[in-house]
Structure formats: structure tokens, C-alpha cells
Design a protein around this motif. Sequence first.
Motif, PDB file in Angstrom:
ATOM      1  N   LEU A   1      64.190   4.535  48.622  1.00 20.10           N
ATOM      2  CA  LEU A   1      64.724   3.388  49.348  1.00 20.10           C
ATOM      3  C   LEU A   1      63.653   2.318  49.511  1.00 20.10           C
ATOM      4  O   LEU A   1      63.868   1.136  49.214  1.00 20.10           O
ATOM      5  N   ALA A   2      62.484   2.733  49.966  1.00 25.04           N
ATOM      6  CA  ALA A   2      61.402   1.770  50.192  1.00 25.04           C
ATOM      7  C   ALA A   2      61.000   1.077  48.895  1.00 25.04           C
ATOM      8  O   ALA A   2      60.811  -0.144  48.850  1.00 25.04           O
ATOM      9  N   LYS A   3      60.906   1.846  47.843  1.00 23.80           N
ATOM     10  CA  LYS A   3      60.475   1.279  46.557  1.00 23.80           C
ATOM     11  C   LYS A   3      61.506   0.296  46.022  1.00 23.80           C
ATOM     12  O   LYS A   3      61.157  -0.798  45.542  1.00 23.80           O
ATOM     13  N   ALA A   4      62.776   0.673  46.104  1.00 21.04           N
ATOM     14  CA  ALA A   4      63.822  -0.199  45.573  1.00 21.04           C
ATOM     15  C   ALA A   4      63.830  -1.529  46.318  1.00 21.04           C
ATOM     16  O   ALA A   4      63.998  -2.597  45.714  1.00 21.04           O
ATOM     17  N   MET A   5      63.660  -1.453  47.632  1.00 18.80           N
ATOM     18  CA  MET A   5      63.633  -2.678  48.428  1.00 18.80           C
ATOM     19  C   MET A   5      62.486  -3.583  48.015  1.00 18.80           C
ATOM     20  O   MET A   5      62.624  -4.814  47.931  1.00 18.80           O
ATOM     21  N   GLU A   6      61.353  -2.957  47.758  1.00 16.25           N
ATOM     22  CA  GLU A   6      60.175  -3.738  47.359  1.00 16.25           C
ATOM     23  C   GLU A   6      60.415  -4.414  46.014  1.00 16.25           C
ATOM     24  O   GLU A   6      60.150  -5.599  45.838  1.00 16.25           O
ATOM     25  N   VAL A   7      60.948  -3.663  45.063  1.00 19.35           N
ATOM     26  CA  VAL A   7      61.108  -4.212  43.707  1.00 19.35           C
ATOM     27  C   VAL A   7      62.086  -5.377  43.682  1.00 19.35           C
ATOM     28  O   VAL A   7      61.855  -6.378  43.007  1.00 19.35           O
ATOM     29  N   ILE A   8      63.194  -5.273  44.404  1.00 19.48           N
ATOM     30  CA  ILE A   8      64.185  -6.348  44.345  1.00 19.48           C
ATOM     31  C   ILE A   8      63.810  -7.521  45.252  1.00 19.48           C
ATOM     32  O   ILE A   8      64.345  -8.611  45.118  1.00 19.48           O
ATOM     33  N   GLY A   9      62.914  -7.271  46.174  1.00 18.79           N
ATOM     34  CA  GLY A   9      62.584  -8.343  47.125  1.00 18.79           C
ATOM     35  C   GLY A   9      63.659  -8.420  48.194  1.00 18.79           C
ATOM     36  O   GLY A   9      64.174  -9.501  48.503  1.00 18.79           O
ATOM     37  N   TRP A  10      63.968  -7.281  48.780  1.00 15.12           N
ATOM     38  CA  TRP A  10      65.108  -7.168  49.680  1.00 15.12           C
ATOM     39  C   TRP A  10      65.040  -8.133  50.858  1.00 15.12           C
ATOM     40  O   TRP A  10      65.982  -8.888  51.110  1.00 15.12           O
ATOM     41  N   HIS A  11      63.952  -8.093  51.577  1.00 14.96           N
ATOM     42  CA  HIS A  11      63.893  -8.902  52.797  1.00 14.96           C
ATOM     43  C   HIS A  11      63.970 -10.383  52.482  1.00 14.96           C
ATOM     44  O   HIS A  11      64.652 -11.135  53.187  1.00 14.96           O
ATOM     45  N   ASP A  12      63.314 -10.792  51.415  1.00 10.87           N
ATOM     46  CA  ASP A  12      63.347 -12.186  51.029  1.00 10.87           C
ATOM     47  C   ASP A  12      64.754 -12.610  50.641  1.00 10.87           C
ATOM     48  O   ASP A  12      65.238 -13.670  51.045  1.00 10.87           O
ATOM     49  N   LYS A  13      65.422 -11.777  49.893  1.00 11.58           N
ATOM     50  CA  LYS A  13      66.773 -12.140  49.448  1.00 11.58           C
ATOM     51  C   LYS A  13      67.767 -12.124  50.602  1.00 11.58           C
ATOM     52  O   LYS A  13      68.740 -12.863  50.615  1.00 11.58           O
ATOM     53  N   ARG A  14      67.528 -11.257  51.587  1.00  9.35           N
ATOM     54  CA  ARG A  14      68.424 -11.244  52.741  1.00  9.35           C
ATOM     55  C   ARG A  14      68.159 -12.463  53.627  1.00  9.35           C
ATOM     56  O   ARG A  14      69.075 -13.067  54.167  1.00  9.35           O
ATOM     57  N   ALA A  15      66.899 -12.817  53.731  1.00 13.15           N
ATOM     58  CA  ALA A  15      66.547 -13.931  54.615  1.00 13.15           C
ATOM     59  C   ALA A  15      66.899 -15.283  54.000  1.00 13.15           C
ATOM     60  O   ALA A  15      67.226 -16.227  54.703  1.00 13.15           O
ATOM     61  N   ASN A  16      66.806 -15.345  52.669  1.00 13.94           N
ATOM     62  CA  ASN A  16      67.039 -16.637  52.006  1.00 13.94           C
ATOM     63  C   ASN A  16      68.266 -16.553  51.123  1.00 13.94           C
ATOM     64  O   ASN A  16      68.193 -16.714  49.913  1.00 13.94           O
ATOM     65  N   LYS A  17      69.379 -16.336  51.738  1.00 14.08           N
ATOM     66  CA  LYS A  17      70.595 -16.123  50.970  1.00 14.08           C
ATOM     67  C   LYS A  17      71.055 -17.426  50.336  1.00 14.08           C
ATOM     68  O   LYS A  17      71.156 -18.458  50.992  1.00 14.08           O
ATOM     69  N   ARG A  18      71.355 -17.372  49.058  1.00 11.26           N
ATOM     70  CA  ARG A  18      71.891 -18.544  48.353  1.00 11.26           C
ATOM     71  C   ARG A  18      73.406 -18.451  48.300  1.00 11.26           C
ATOM     72  O   ARG A  18      73.962 -17.345  48.307  1.00 11.26           O
ATOM     73  N   PRO A  19      74.075 -19.600  48.187  1.00 13.76           N
ATOM     74  CA  PRO A  19      75.541 -19.541  48.129  1.00 13.76           C
ATOM     75  C   PRO A  19      76.011 -18.686  46.960  1.00 13.76           C
ATOM     76  O   PRO A  19      75.495 -18.793  45.848  1.00 13.76           O
ATOM     77  N   TYR A  20      76.964 -17.848  47.236  1.00 15.15           N
ATOM     78  CA  TYR A  20      77.594 -17.008  46.217  1.00 15.15           C
ATOM     79  C   TYR A  20      76.642 -16.000  45.580  1.00 15.15           C
ATOM     80  O   TYR A  20      76.955 -15.423  44.559  1.00 15.15           O
ATOM     81  N   GLU A  21      75.474 -15.808  46.202  1.00 13.64           N
ATOM     82  CA  GLU A  21      74.571 -14.771  45.722  1.00 13.64           C
ATOM     83  C   GLU A  21      74.378 -13.744  46.825  1.00 13.64           C
ATOM     84  O   GLU A  21      74.430 -14.098  48.008  1.00 13.64           O
ATOM     85  N   GLY A  22      74.141 -12.517  46.441  1.00 11.52           N
ATOM     86  CA  GLY A  22      73.927 -11.503  47.463  1.00 11.52           C
ATOM     87  C   GLY A  22      73.260 -10.267  46.909  1.00 11.52           C
ATOM     88  O   GLY A  22      73.220 -10.060  45.690  1.00 11.52           O
ATOM     89  N   VAL A  23      72.737  -9.476  47.827  1.00  9.35           N
ATOM     90  CA  VAL A  23      72.161  -8.187  47.453  1.00  9.35           C
ATOM     91  C   VAL A  23      72.885  -7.091  48.209  1.00  9.35           C
ATOM     92  O   VAL A  23      73.330  -7.285  49.338  1.00  9.35           O
ATOM     93  N   GLY A  24      72.976  -5.942  47.562  1.00  4.76           N
ATOM     94  CA  GLY A  24      73.619  -4.808  48.211  1.00  4.76           C
ATOM     95  C   GLY A  24      72.993  -3.523  47.731  1.00  4.76           C
ATOM     96  O   GLY A  24      72.525  -3.437  46.601  1.00  4.76           O
ATOM     97  N   MET A  25      72.958  -2.535  48.607  1.00  2.05           N
ATOM     98  CA  MET A  25      72.335  -1.279  48.225  1.00  2.05           C
ATOM     99  C   MET A  25      73.286  -0.106  48.393  1.00  2.05           C
ATOM    100  O   MET A  25      74.303  -0.219  49.090  1.00  2.05           O
ATOM    101  N   SER A  26      72.916   0.981  47.760  1.00  5.10           N
ATOM    102  CA  SER A  26      73.625   2.230  47.990  1.00  5.10           C
ATOM    103  C   SER A  26      72.665   3.378  47.751  1.00  5.10           C
ATOM    104  O   SER A  26      71.838   3.324  46.835  1.00  5.10           O
ATOM    105  N   LEU A  27      72.784   4.394  48.605  1.00  2.00           N
ATOM    106  CA  LEU A  27      72.002   5.610  48.418  1.00  2.00           C
ATOM    107  C   LEU A  27      72.951   6.715  48.003  1.00  2.00           C
ATOM    108  O   LEU A  27      74.034   6.858  48.572  1.00  2.00           O
ATOM    109  N   GLY A  28      72.538   7.480  47.025  1.00  2.04           N
ATOM    110  CA  GLY A  28      73.385   8.596  46.625  1.00  2.04           C
ATOM    111  C   GLY A  28      72.540   9.776  46.242  1.00  2.04           C
ATOM    112  O   GLY A  28      71.479   9.625  45.656  1.00  2.04           O
ATOM    113  N   MET A  29      72.997  10.939  46.617  1.00  2.00           N
ATOM    114  CA  MET A  29      72.358  12.140  46.103  1.00  2.00           C
ATOM    115  C   MET A  29      73.400  12.915  45.344  1.00  2.00           C
ATOM    116  O   MET A  29      74.612  12.692  45.490  1.00  2.00           O
ATOM    117  N   LYS A  30      72.928  13.791  44.495  1.00  2.00           N
ATOM    118  CA  LYS A  30      73.899  14.522  43.708  1.00  2.00           C
ATOM    119  C   LYS A  30      73.422  15.928  43.413  1.00  2.00           C
ATOM    120  O   LYS A  30      72.242  16.239  43.566  1.00  2.00           O
TER     121      LYS A  30
END
Lengths: 818, 185, 290
Positions: free
Chosen positions: A426-455
Motif C-alpha cells: 500500500l505504501a509503495k503504491a501510493m508513493e509511485v502514483i503520487g497519491w497525496h499530490d493527486k488527491r490534493a490537486n485534483k484536476r477536472p475529470y481526473e481521479g485516482v482510486g485504489m484497491s487492496l486484494g489478497m488471494k
Amino acid sequence: MDVDYANKLVGQSVPRTEDLALLTGTARYIDDIRMPGMIYAKVLRSTHAHAHFKLDVSRARTMPGVLGVLTGAELVGKVKPWGDLMQDLLVGDHFAFAIDKVCYEGQEIAAVVAETKYQAMDALEAIDIEYDPLPVVLDADKAILPDAPLLHPNFNYEFGEGNIFDRYRVRIGDIEQAEAEADLVVRQRFSSNRQAGAALDPHGCVASYDSFSGMLTLYSSTQSLFMVRDVLADSLQLARNRVRVVAPEVGAGFGSKAQVFAHEVIASIFSLQTGRPVHLVLSRAEVFRVGTARNGQIRHVEMFFKRDGRLTGYRDYVIQNSGGSSYWGNQVVHIGTNVGMLPYPVPNIHIDGDIVHTNTAPGGALRGFGIPQINWAKEQLMDMAASELGLDPAHIRDINIVRGDQCPLVTPFGQKVDTTSIDACLAKAMEVIGWHDKRANKRPYEGVGMSLGMKYTSCRHPSFDTDLSAIRLRLETDGTVTIFSSDVNHGQGHATFLAQIVSDVLGVGFEKIVLAPPDSSNAPFGLGTYASRAAAVLGTACRMAAERLREKIVAIAAHVLEVDAGDLEAGGDRIYVKGLSNTGLYLENLAGYSVYRTHQLPPGFEPTLEATATYDTPTDREAPDGSGNFSVTYAGGCHIAHVRVDPGTGHITILDYVMVHDTGTVINPLIVEGQHQGGFLMGLGMAFGEDYVYDSEGHLLTATFAEYKAPLATDVPELHHLFEIPAPSTTIPGGQKGAGESGTGPVCAALGNAVAHATGVRFTALPITADRMLLALREKERSGLDIFRYPDDMPDYDGPRGYEDWPKPTGGEGDMFF
Amino acid sequence: MQTITIHVNGKTVRGTIDERMLLIEFIRDVAHLTGTHAGCWEARCGACAVELDGKTVKSCNVLAMQADGGSVFTVESLSQQRLKPVEHVTTQSLAGVYTPLEAIGSSAADLHPLQKAFHTCHALQCGFCTPGMLMVLKGFLAENPSPTREEVRMAIAGNICRCTGYQHIVDAAMMAAETLRAAGP
Amino acid sequence: MTPFTYFQPAGLEEAFCLVAEHGPGTRLMAGGQSLLLALKERLARPPAVVSLSRIPELSAISYAQDGSLEVGAATTYLQLQSAVFTGWHRQIGAIAGNLADRSVRSMGTIGGGACQADPRYDVPTLLVASGARMVIGSIDGMRSIEAAAFFSPAGGTTLGPRDILCRIVFPPAGAFASFGFDKFRFRVFDAAVVNAALAVTTDGAGRITIARLVFGGIAACPSVADAAGARLCGVQRSEMASLPVADIAAQASEEVLPIATATTRHRQFQSELIKTITAGLLTQAGAPGG
């Protein structure tokens, strides 16, 4: 000079030995099999989804070139029905043909075998058939109603009745208390789509009965030798040692080829009757209609939270659509729900399930096996809860997931998680995509979303009380090694990674190891390839067999060299004294001693160098309360999507997609990367376009590649951001975890969450397509709603819009499970 | 029934065929080359792609009659057909004295750059779509020797793969393009 | 497939005779990309198939004296995509290179696409928007009709049972001040959900005299938005940016697909797409170099 042979192959991206035959076109798939005297069978399939019928095959019998015609009626009492895999009870609801009623479009009605394919097709057209249509039921929530058309009136189910052929129940903890103490309840009904495996190599077989030996050989594009052999033999009432199943090169399966099919029985019967090899390969339209599809689900989910975001309870009523007949239907709900609850160790769980038949394509196993369906609901509800509580979606997950440093742990639901790195993923994925930045600076019609899954890494299915695979190794007299496997490779690189294991353990050169073609007459017994089990289960059996063989080889060397076994090492095709790597004995010499110079063997030593090992995972059966640890170890990951929606067309572009997985100890990183990318493809298709679309009469409108929206190369984003954070398993000796399905589970929810962030439209049904996106955007604008649910908030929606309209589970609270 | 002649991988193949025979059936059943695969019979999946008179076509959607007198190249033409891998089966020091009998065909070293790149990049899993991918890419790279990744994706958009997710296939195409550019015209 | 006799005439006259001789049900085949699909499914069961692929004049691309572009009906999409065109003719190559997929384009032909007349196909829209002429021949002689008259309002073409489409004649390269084409499809190389073309003709002073706005995928034959197109007439091309684009787009949508009739999700989607695509084409037409 001493050479260090410690440079092991396990862990390296060794290019695959399989590739040469595949790249040069010399590999033989089922349609490449040509046998002398081979004749061709074709199946007449129902064009109605639910109907009585009457057949007259007399004209067909006399058509040119026709050597046989079969119908259901003449096989009753001669061929045994086989079954849906229910808990402890095989319901005999599968048969080679419909007898007098069809339950889904495409169901087998009759078959013809002729000298040529054209003659067989012409003869099919000469079969006179009269249908008496019955009302159809296509939706699972309609199939449970008391007045719904009944598909299988003649079957008695242990836990169901009518169209409900099984029920599911989980009772863990105290859900009422969780509800009473909850600060927040989020509730939403989610539905998921039917999806095809659509493996490019169509299902098919060649059945060849040899009347001299009484041996029936079935070549089949299948994922399991022994499941097919045992069920086929039982159905035809042949001795199992007189039925041989051989898999040619199998062009993928994804679960859609993990069972016995009517066409295998039909081809076998024709061969028994004519004594000639019978070819029966399905067309693409047939594969769509009967090749088994992902089970669709409607889930009415409630999740209970404390103010700080802690998830305290999960309540769910799932209605699963398993089509006209199913082989894995109920297991998808059991396994998918249990394993799909991870990575959350929810303390209070209350789930009911009705698993139903409808007049649609048969349900089967498909990559993900129930996990994508529950993940779609659960991971979106996590986001919805986060939104209500004013929390970051990453934070609400972070405080609830199982963590690596807590392992090994047992969840209330019963999963024994030996190791995990899901928190680090989770921590690594957030870092790679730039999670906090993308959540804080949301552009119109753009978004980020996550999902955790185990199998899971393979499973002890509720109906099978087994989870085994086996390997036999033989050191040939020239120092090469043959691997006999119980399972069937169909793209996963078994020949390569098994050889990596054998090479490391025995010290034999990688290029000297060959995987024998899958053949039940010489393979050790095992279940087959599905459920991401090859690396961990088959791989463990392989390691065990290699270690047994190594022990024997070293014993001979110790005897011949007159040293202690403990002073010997294996490497470079040799057994040598530690520290003296260019001396010792070649494996080929040792192999030669073991059969050709048996006086050289230690006293009491059994000649030949062969070793077999079977590995059955230490897993549980499902307890009456629904709990249990079905899987030997758990893989998993975090996916994050960054999307942009075109407000003019509804088209959704995936700008970036990050996958961080825990696959334990990876035997071959390049192969595992390919598995994740392929797993993602299946998830992407489920999310953005693949679907089984029926007209009101139950005719499948998406039975061609033109209509069925399998993703093309232009639909898939660049997948550069793939990472592994291995938490090696402590239950699997080599540390490996299954890779095949990690890429699929989280995709739909990650994309759903990203779309919701981008547009405020929350999809509760799949697939998310451009037309739905665009119409949702327009309606959202018109309605003025901040959060708009599709399809629930559309004016023409006729399903239950709110909790008060939800259906109640049909099973009572009675004692039936206990 | 008509008698036609098609030059398949440089070899003249003659057959008396039903007019309905498709080019893929001629390739598989008359020329006996099974590397060209039928995944759908509806010209969608692309597993049947071959080169006909210098253009890539979907052989399940072309009559053999249409190719009469023409020249067809299949996946088997990318490297000599191997029937048996050539390997040294003994490591004993005396082995160097002997040369194993050459199997019919050549060794892995003679693979076409596309095949080599597919192997290196793990651009195939089950292998069923692979011959079609190779033939389409071969034609594409001949026309467009310096493609972008997006252009590669467009080029193979008529070929469906269910196993790989296309990522490694695009990697392999870019790698092969570089090799082919370096090798010169 | 069901059995058929296969003919490969070397000349057009021979082809006319074969079609006349073998009667109704005879199917013509250029690249076969549509016909073979129907044959394999046994949806078509012709007793005879006449191939047009060995008649050289049917796959020739040439220019008439007046600059009209003459394209043989059996010209493949690949040939069109690879041809070097000027002016608005470049759009023909662009459209040909952006339908089906590489391998199908090698065999598929513009005449085949026209005769298949699937309303979702790009070729019918191209032909009607450009005002192409369809040159048709049979044993009874040659004739030429407007593209709009080639497509039947009920679907299919107006070709007679003995007719062979021989040639398509497009207006000269300078005939249009701007010719735009756009479409929406779910996946690359799916048939379009909606496609559209806007052909703008101006007079010597740069004033728009004709604006033909045509949509495919809506009705059984290409739909022409006459009223919406008429809104452009009289306007200076250089001043197109001042047009109420969204309004005209909405009008075009209502004209070819009245919202009251858009009762399914598919139709509602098409209605929205028409607006989006039209707005895009209008904006593009008004842009310099558009």
C-alpha cells in the motif's frame, strides 16, 4: 580452482524452454492433432434458452458421410450423469445432452459424426427439431422468486430448492452488536458481470478408442488430466485405468477448461461406437455459449465502522448467477467471500448467499474465482466510508489491514495468514502514483482510486477435501532429467520454473531437464492447473521429489567415492566433494550405475533413480459457521489507478496504473510479471467492457469477438509500474505464493474508485462503459446530485434503490448448516 | 473442386480442393503447416495472420482460391522449422570429440529477431496468438522500422491476446525493431 | 459454408455475363472480408461466387480530366491508405487507414464496404458526404448515380441483381474547403457507434455555399442533417468560430435522432455522441487548415 555452483536459478528470469516450439509454430494444439481415419463430430445446440423440444434425427442418419448420430434420450441409463461439485454431494445435473428440455442457449441437443466437417454440418441441418418455448429467467434476483420459471425440477439439493441450488452462510462474532455500536454504516448493492475466459485456443478434443486394448484415449484442451479422466470414466462406466487423458499444447484456459465438458463425453461415445478417432473442436460462438463464464453476483453489502475508521462488521446477502448449469458455482461464493474478505480481519461477519440457476451461460471457474466480485463491492464501500468519515481512502485501509509484522495471524474468518507485505505494498503504491499530490490537486475529470486484494494460493475447495499435486522425477542414464507432472501447463511456464527448481536441487544443467507431455497414463496423480497453484503446490512437490532424488544420488556417490554423504555437494552436473568442484562423479555415471552396474550400488539400495512426491496443502475444510483456512498461503497486492474521463464521449483513459504485489519468493520474475500483466488484462476487461449481454429471450448477443469487448492492445495502458515486495511464505518450503490471479482481483474496484473520484459517479454495476459513463454524467448534471450512483440513480432504474427495498435471504436461520 | 497452386514458404504446394476451402485450411491441411492457428474463424482474433503476396492477411477470411498462384509466408518461414532441438547430451570431457547429428533445421541461433525478442521479453505465454502476432509485426516493421509504442499497439490491435496483457509483446516489438534497424537494409 | 462454383473473370464484360448467366443469388466478391463471414455462418448460401479481384481496372486509382478521383470498386483499403493524395482526398486515405485492422485492410475493398452498406461503416458516410458518384455496370450497360441514391433508406443498396459496382468517382481535390470525419467506437477497429462527416464548400469569396453534415450508425442508411448543415450556409469560413457550435450540434442531433425516439441506452448515447462529434467537426472546419 574451486567453482562456486551456488548461483541458483530460482529467483532468476530464465527465458522459457517452452518458447521455441511455440515461436516456430511446431507446438501442437488440439486442432493440430491428425490421426489416421479421424472423423469429425459437430454438436447441435439449442437456439432457445428454455424450452421443451422434440427431435427427429432420422434424416440426418442417412446423409452422406454420416457415421453416427447421438441424442440424449438414447443415452439415458447407459451414460451416467456427472455433477456440480456440491459439499459432499455430487448432484448429477450434467449430462452429454439435454434429454427433453434445454436450460440455456447453446446446450447440447444432438450430435453427428461424419467423414468430413462439412458433411457433419450438413447433417446437423437435417435434424428436425421442434421447440416448445418456456418462460425464461435471466436475472439471479428474479430466479429466487417463488413464481420464477423452474430450470431443474427433478433435482433435490441439500441446501437449496427451486432454482436455488445451494446456500451459503457465514456467522462470525456478533453482527447485531457491531451494528449497535457502529458510528457509521455504509450500505450499497453492487452487481458484477458474467465474463468469458475467451482463451484463444477453442475448447476441443480428439477421442480415440482402441477396441483391441479396450483403451479410450482422449486428447483434450484441458487444465486437468485426472479430474477429466475420473469423471469421464465414471460417466461412461469405463475402468479408470482404461481411460487415458492426454493434453496437447493447451492455448490457455483461465479456469474455463477446468472441468469435464459434454463434448468430451460425446466425442468419446462416438469413438467407442465407431472405433475411429473423433475430432470435436468448438467454434468461437460455442465457446462463448457453453465454455463456462464467470459467475455474476449481486451483493447487498453493509459495512460497520467506528468514527476513527475501524471496520468492525460486514453483513452481506449475495445472490449468485451461475447460469443454466454450473460446476464451480457454489465454490466461487465460498472461496471468493472467505479469501476476498482479506486483507481485513473483520471481527463480525454475517453473510447469506443464494446460489441460483438461470437460463444463461453455465458458470464456471474464472481467474479470480469470486474475489473480483466481492472486491468490487468491498473496496468501493471502503472509499464511501472514508468519504463519510472525512478520511483519506488510503488511511482507512491502512488502519484496518493485516500487517506483515503481525504475522503469522489467524483472522476471525479463519484465514491463517503466514506472511504478508500488503501494508508495505500500500505504501509503495501510493508513493509511485503520487497519491497525496493527486488527491490534493485534483484536476477536472481526473481521479485516482485504489484497491487492496489478497488471494489464495490454491484452495481446499469445500467440495474436494484435497489440494494436492505431484511430481515424479527420473534421472535418465545420460544425466538428463525427465519431470512427470500431475498438472497441465497452459502458458504458465511450468517446464521452465520446475526445471529451475530441479536444477538448483540436483545440480543438473537447466538445459538437460525436460517436462514430459501431460498424459494420465504416466503422470502422477494430482488435481490440475488452476487457482494459481502451480508454483506453490506443484513447485513444492517438485522440490520434495528433487530432494528425494538427490538423497539417492548422493548415497550412490558416497558409496562409490567412499566419503560421507555430508561431505558431498551437487552442481555442474556432478556430485563432488565440497571444495573440490572439478572432481567427483557425473550424474550420468551415477545414473548408469543405478541401472547398468547395480553391483556398484550401496547395500540395500533400490536400483534406478526415480523419485515421486505428492504435496497436499495443510489447509482446512469450511466449518459450519463458514470460517476456515482454505489456502496454504496468501498473495496479494495494492493497485492504484489514475484515470481521465472524456466528458464528451464518456471514454475513460487510464493515465497510469500501479501494481505492487506480494508473491512471496518468486521463482522466475519475468514469468510472474507476465502473470500480473495478464491478470490485470482480465480485470480490465471485466471492468471496462466484457459482458454477457442477452436479449429478453435469453439469446446471447455477445457470442463473437466482434461484439464481446475483449481488450485490444490499444485498450491497455503501459504497465511499467509493477513492483514486488516479497514476504516469503513460511508454510510453503520454498516461500512462493501464487501469482496468476493477483492482478485481477483489485482492478474493478481500483478503476471504480478512480472514476468516482474523477467524476462523482459511483458505479455499482459492471462493466463501466463509455455509454454508461456519459449518460451518468449527463443525468448527474441534470439531477444536481453531488454523488451519483449508476445505475441506481438513473430515472429508469427498476432495481432496489435503497436499503429498505433490499430482498431478504431466502434461507431461514434454522439448523440446516449445523 | 478445383486444382490450385500456392507457394507456401517458398515451396510449391498443389492441391485439388473444395472451393470453400479457406486459406488457413489450405495451409494447415494441404501444406501441413499447423503453426497458423484458428481462434475464431471470424477475422477478429488474428491468430491466423499470414503474409500473402507481401501483405498481411487473416487467412481464416480468405479463400484458398483467392491465393491461387500467390505466395504465402507463415510463421514457419521466420526460422527454419525445427523438428528436434540440437543439444549436447553428455558433459563428459570426451564429448567435445563428437558432434551430435544435426537435426533437420537449424538451432535457436537462427531465430528471426522478432522471435528472439519475444523469447527474451517473455512476450508469449500459451503461444496460441503468437504466430499471428509475429506475422503482423513482421509486416508492420517492414513498413515502419522506427515505430513508437503507440504505433505498435495500433499495429497489433487486430490481434487478440488473453494471456500477456500485451505489455511484453510491445516490448519485444520495440526490441526487434532496434535489432532490425541495426542490421541494416 | 455450403458448396458454390467459383469464377475468376479476367475482364469486366466476362464478369457481367457470369452474373447474368448464373442468376439471382450469385454473390460478388472483391476482398471477401464481408462475404466470407456470411458464408462461414451459412447466412448466405450462393450457388455461385464471382471474384472481381483479377480485373485490373477494378482496382485502379486514377484522375479524370476534371480532377475527379476515380477509384476502382475493388481497390483495397491498404491501397487507398498508401496512396499519395492532395487536398480533401487525403481524408479518403485517412478514413481507409483507420477502419477494420491492418490485416483486414489488406483484403477489404472500398466497393465491398459500400455494397455491404452496414450503416456503422465509414465508407457509406464518406460517400454520401462527399457527393461521390457510383458507376455501376451490368450486361445491360453502364450508369452512374449519386451516392445518396445508392443506399436504400430501408438498408442495403439499390443495386439490381445483375449489377456490379465498378467505380467510385470522388469530386476533385479542391472541391471542398474542408472535409472532416470523426467517429466514436468502443475499441479501435470496432464498427462505429456513430460516425460523421462534414463537407464544406465555399465560393470564391470564402463564403460557405454547401455544408453537408452526414451521420452513420443512426438509421439504416446515412443520415443527412440538412437543417443543421444549412445553418452554415452564408457564413464566412474564416468566421465559423462565431457560430453557436453547441446549438447547431444539438440541432443536428435532434434532426437525425429525435430525443423522443431515443428510448434505449444505445440511442441516448448516440444522441449525446452526435452532439460531441458535430461540435468537434464544426470547430475543426473553422480552424485554419481544418
